[in-house]
Design a protein around this motif. Sequence first.
Motif: not given
Length: 128
Positions: A63-76, A41-47
């Motif tokens: 579920f085996d859930l892998i989540i990540y943020d797009l570059r320049n977002h969230g934990w990155n 799972m990932s998200h939209g631009n700006g979130f």
Amino acid sequence: MTSEVLWEIPEPLAVCEVRLDDDAVTTLRRHGNPSGPRLIMSHGNGFAIDLYYPFWSQLTDDFDLIIYDLRNHGWNTVGDRKQHNIPNLISDQDRILESIDFHYGRKPNIGIFHSLSTLIALLVSCHA
């Protein structure tokens, strides 16, 4: 009077940093049931994906859930804005998918994306 609902993101089962083409880093986080079917799972631009916790938290038992943020977002970390573009995001997605299989084992992946991450996932599948 309305009561305020607060939620707290739990610690991930595992964290993996993925180095991207331009030395940017995306942090993968694993939650849920590692023996279940895999959802990515990932998200939209700006979130950030943490904003969607009320949704994805309901999936962690099964579920085996892998989540990540797009570059320049969230934990990155925030990098050069010029590098935040469609070709780089497509390349990022390729590296992310390779890293998921490498670090967490190969199995069928089901992607659940929103907005920009949906567009990127579609473009990756056309690009492959």
